[in-house]
Design a protein around this motif. Structure first.
Motif, PDB file in Angstrom:
ATOM      1  N   ARG A 270      11.282  18.608 -21.584  1.00  0.00           N
ATOM      2  CA  ARG A 270      10.310  17.519 -21.628  1.00  0.00           C
ATOM      3  C   ARG A 270      10.240  16.783 -20.289  1.00  0.00           C
ATOM      4  N   ILE A 271       9.009  16.539 -19.854  1.00  0.00           N
ATOM      5  CA  ILE A 271       8.759  15.729 -18.658  1.00  0.00           C
ATOM      6  C   ILE A 271       8.051  14.457 -19.105  1.00  0.00           C
ATOM      7  N   PRO A 272       8.607  13.292 -18.803  1.00  0.00           N
ATOM      8  CA  PRO A 272       9.743  13.013 -17.914  1.00  0.00           C
ATOM      9  C   PRO A 272      11.082  12.819 -18.633  1.00  0.00           C
ATOM     10  N   GLU A 273      11.125  12.964 -19.963  1.00  0.00           N
ATOM     11  CA  GLU A 273      12.340  12.609 -20.695  1.00  0.00           C
ATOM     12  C   GLU A 273      13.556  13.409 -20.234  1.00  0.00           C
ATOM     13  N   ASP A 274      13.408  14.734 -20.101  1.00  0.00           N
ATOM     14  CA  ASP A 274      14.515  15.578 -19.647  1.00  0.00           C
ATOM     15  C   ASP A 274      14.516  15.776 -18.141  1.00  0.00           C
ATOM     16  N   LEU A 275      13.336  15.788 -17.571  1.00  0.00           N
ATOM     17  CA  LEU A 275      13.212  16.099 -16.143  1.00  0.00           C
ATOM     18  C   LEU A 275      12.041  15.324 -15.548  1.00  0.00           C
ATOM     19  N   MET A 276      12.350  14.420 -14.642  1.00  0.00           N
ATOM     20  CA  MET A 276      11.292  13.750 -13.901  1.00  0.00           C
ATOM     21  C   MET A 276      10.870  14.631 -12.727  1.00  0.00           C
ATOM     22  N   LEU A 277       9.640  14.437 -12.268  1.00  0.00           N
ATOM     23  CA  LEU A 277       9.066  15.349 -11.284  1.00  0.00           C
ATOM     24  C   LEU A 277       8.189  14.581 -10.308  1.00  0.00           C
ATOM     25  N   ILE A 278       8.373  14.864  -9.009  1.00  0.00           N
ATOM     26  CA  ILE A 278       7.542  14.250  -7.981  1.00  0.00           C
ATOM     27  C   ILE A 278       7.300  15.268  -6.879  1.00  0.00           C
ATOM     28  N   ALA A 279       6.120  15.230  -6.257  1.00  0.00           N
ATOM     29  CA  ALA A 279       5.769  16.153  -5.169  1.00  0.00           C
ATOM     30  C   ALA A 279       5.487  15.365  -3.903  1.00  0.00           C
ATOM     31  N   ALA A 280       5.871  15.951  -2.771  1.00  0.00           N
ATOM     32  CA  ALA A 280       5.618  15.278  -1.489  1.00  0.00           C
ATOM     33  C   ALA A 280       4.172  15.444  -1.055  1.00  0.00           C
ATOM     34  N   SER A 281       3.624  16.625  -1.240  1.00  0.00           N
ATOM     35  CA  SER A 281       2.224  16.877  -0.906  1.00  0.00           C
ATOM     36  C   SER A 281       1.529  17.344  -2.166  1.00  0.00           C
ATOM     37  N   GLY A 282       0.703  16.485  -2.728  1.00  0.00           N
ATOM     38  CA  GLY A 282       0.141  16.756  -4.035  1.00  0.00           C
ATOM     39  C   GLY A 282      -0.992  17.756  -4.031  1.00  0.00           C
ATOM     40  N   SER A 283      -1.305  18.258  -5.216  1.00  0.00           N
ATOM     41  CA  SER A 283      -2.446  19.143  -5.427  1.00  0.00           C
ATOM     42  C   SER A 283      -3.298  18.564  -6.544  1.00  0.00           C
ATOM     43  N   VAL A 284      -4.480  19.113  -6.709  1.00  0.00           N
ATOM     44  CA  VAL A 284      -5.362  18.656  -7.777  1.00  0.00           C
ATOM     45  C   VAL A 284      -4.692  18.855  -9.136  1.00  0.00           C
ATOM     46  N   GLN A 285      -3.907  19.935  -9.280  1.00  0.00           N
ATOM     47  CA  GLN A 285      -3.220  20.197 -10.534  1.00  0.00           C
ATOM     48  C   GLN A 285      -2.290  19.053 -10.919  1.00  0.00           C
ATOM     49  N   ASN A 286      -1.648  18.428  -9.933  1.00  0.00           N
ATOM     50  CA  ASN A 286      -0.733  17.323 -10.214  1.00  0.00           C
ATOM     51  C   ASN A 286      -1.472  16.107 -10.766  1.00  0.00           C
ATOM     52  N   MET A 287      -2.696  15.928 -10.350  1.00  0.00           N
ATOM     53  CA  MET A 287      -3.474  14.773 -10.786  1.00  0.00           C
ATOM     54  C   MET A 287      -4.070  14.980 -12.176  1.00  0.00           C
ATOM     55  N   THR A 288      -4.446  16.219 -12.478  1.00  0.00           N
ATOM     56  CA  THR A 288      -5.167  16.476 -13.734  1.00  0.00           C
ATOM     57  C   THR A 288      -4.268  16.952 -14.865  1.00  0.00           C
ATOM     58  N   SER A 289      -3.010  17.291 -14.578  1.00  0.00           N
ATOM     59  CA  SER A 289      -2.118  17.788 -15.627  1.00  0.00           C
ATOM     60  C   SER A 289      -1.711  16.642 -16.560  1.00  0.00           C
ATOM     61  N   ARG A 290      -1.146  17.017 -17.699  1.00  0.00           N
ATOM     62  CA  ARG A 290      -0.632  16.027 -18.638  1.00  0.00           C
ATOM     63  C   ARG A 290       0.795  16.384 -19.017  1.00  0.00           C
ATOM     64  N   PRO A 291       1.776  15.555 -18.662  1.00  0.00           N
ATOM     65  CA  PRO A 291       1.595  14.307 -17.927  1.00  0.00           C
ATOM     66  C   PRO A 291       1.255  14.553 -16.451  1.00  0.00           C
ATOM     67  N   ALA A 292       0.522  13.628 -15.866  1.00  0.00           N
ATOM     68  CA  ALA A 292       0.188  13.741 -14.446  1.00  0.00           C
ATOM     69  C   ALA A 292       1.453  13.567 -13.610  1.00  0.00           C
ATOM     70  N   VAL A 293       1.496  14.267 -12.473  1.00  0.00           N
ATOM     71  CA  VAL A 293       2.705  14.300 -11.645  1.00  0.00           C
ATOM     72  C   VAL A 293       2.604  13.298 -10.496  1.00  0.00           C
ATOM     73  N   SER A 294       3.659  12.528 -10.306  1.00  0.00           N
ATOM     74  CA  SER A 294       3.737  11.582  -9.190  1.00  0.00           C
ATOM     75  C   SER A 294       3.750  12.348  -7.864  1.00  0.00           C
ATOM     76  N   VAL A 295       3.096  11.777  -6.859  1.00  0.00           N
ATOM     77  CA  VAL A 295       3.021  12.434  -5.547  1.00  0.00           C
ATOM     78  C   VAL A 295       3.107  11.374  -4.449  1.00  0.00           C
ATOM     79  N   LEU A 296       3.262  11.853  -3.223  1.00  0.00           N
ATOM     80  CA  LEU A 296       3.149  10.996  -2.050  1.00  0.00           C
ATOM     81  C   LEU A 296       1.810  11.269  -1.377  1.00  0.00           C
ATOM     82  N   ASP A 297       1.169  10.223  -0.932  1.00  0.00           N
ATOM     83  CA  ASP A 297      -0.034  10.379  -0.112  1.00  0.00           C
ATOM     84  C   ASP A 297       0.429  10.409   1.338  1.00  0.00           C
ATOM     85  N   LEU A 298       0.308  11.565   1.993  1.00  0.00           N
ATOM     86  CA  LEU A 298       0.803  11.746   3.356  1.00  0.00           C
ATOM     87  C   LEU A 298      -0.169  11.238   4.418  1.00  0.00           C
ATOM     88  N   LYS A 299      -1.268  10.626   4.002  1.00  0.00           N
ATOM     89  CA  LYS A 299      -2.258  10.048   4.910  1.00  0.00           C
ATOM     90  C   LYS A 299      -2.776  11.060   5.941  1.00  0.00           C
TER      91      LYS A 299
END
Length: 340
Positions: A270-299
């Motif tokens: 289970r995310i985030p209950e068993d495993l939290m998840l974050i990406a340094a450089s996000g993709s569209v999939q991270n924004m539209t998935s459920r649950p949506a994935v936290s990312v960094l905006d690298l500007k």
């Protein structure tokens, strides 16, 4: 070059540029000498001795290791390219996205710019060697690991990126944070890994790291979870209950994070209950998935403007240090790190 071929510089120029009258034997001798010493004529120097094309070339080195130049869902490259194009136009220049100008058979168009922007160069990158040998100015986004102080560069905020992501996970309740890096030999992977290891040492945590090829994208999900959780349901249960598996993962690429999320759902992690998840450089999939994935905006837009400023300054022989101003990334927190 003329000395190596035993002819005059004018004859070399005529032979390599198809001008004048040079017999076939001499042309063949000049071409053989050029190949032997690795000589390539600079199209700008050959055709426009006192002028310029007002052209900046942009090279994305990570794309050279992927199976496609259009990785699904990745908008970082598109954002940087668009912003760089507009920034160049603002100053009367054009921007051209090109492939590796150093490889055999590269078209003349890849070698015709006034200055180059090389994003995420590889360790001891042959492109940088080629541009240096040709006396063509360039700036890198990220550094060449073997020559980090030799060339103008911008970016290099890998330590800040890792700190933001890791501290966010801890503040959200993570106890054991793992890191997923890529396999490209670039400063982003290496410096992020070094920062993570130093962070682990400060917290007395054993580093938990896995390297997945960037080209695998979402398909890397199973191998990543196999590494951290085992290959069977029993191994996974033991890893979670005994605390030997991470309870949070920091993936440098958004496509790897998307693969982890999809595979975790298949395995009942289970995310985030068993495993939290974050990406340094996000993709569209991270924004539209459920649950949506936290990312960094690298500007990337800010990086693009800085890179263009430096490239144009180099092309025009002006100082460029004032344009290298780091802008730290920002966190976009989503459901994947919001543990109840």
């Amino acid at each position: 070059m003329a000395k190596a071929a035993g002819v005059s510089p004018t004859t070399v120029s005529h032979a390599l540029n198809g001008k004048g009258v040079v017999n076939r034997e001499t042309v063949a001798r000049i071409e053989a000498a050029a190949a032997e010493i690795g000589y390539h004529a600079n199209p700008i120097a050959s055709s426009l001795r006192t002028s310029s094309f007002k052209l900046i070339a942009l090279i994305f080195r990570p794309l050279n290791n992927l199976e496609t130049y259009l990785p699904e869902g990745v908008d970082y490259f598109l954002r940087l390219t668009g912003a760089a194009s507009l920034a160049a136009m603002e100053q009367g220049y054009s921007l051209m996205l090109v492939d590796d100008p150093s490889k055999p058979g590269a078209s003349l168009s890849t070698r015709a710019a006034d200055a180059y922007i090389v994003s995420e160069p590889f360790d001891n990158d042959p492109i940088l060697t080629f541009l240096t040998d040709m006396h063509i100015p360039f700036v890198t986004v990220g550094v060449d690991l073997s020559r980090s102080d030799e060339f103008p560069s911008i970016g290099g905020e890998e330590d800040a990126q890792a700190q933001i992501a890791l501290e966010h996970l801890v503040s959200a309740g993570a106890q054991r944070v793992g890191l997923v890096v890529g396999t490209d030999t670039n400063s982003w992977n290496q410096f992020s890994k070094t920062e993570y290891e130093q962070w682990c040492a400060a917290r007395s945590q054993q580093p938990m790291t896995f390297a997945a090829p960037e080209r695998d994208g979402e398909l890397a999900g199973p191998s990543i979870l196999d590494h951290f959780f085992g290959t069977t349901a029993a191994e996974q249960h033991d890893a979670i209950t005994t605390g030997t598996a991470p309870d949070a993962l920091f993936c440098l690429t958004g496509r790897h994070a998307a693969g982890v999320q999809a595979e975790a759902a298949r395995r009942g992690i289970r995310i985030p209950e068993d495993l939290m998840l974050i990406a340094a450089s996000g993709s569209v999939q991270n924004m539209t998935s459920r649950p949506a994935v936290s990312v960094l905006d690298l500007k990337p837009e800010a990086l693009a403007r800085q890179a263009v400023e430096v490239a144009i300054a180099l092309a025009e022989g002006r100082p460029y240090d004032d344009y290298i101003v780091a802008e730290p990334p920002s966190l976009i927190a989503r459901e994947s790190t919001q543990r109840r």
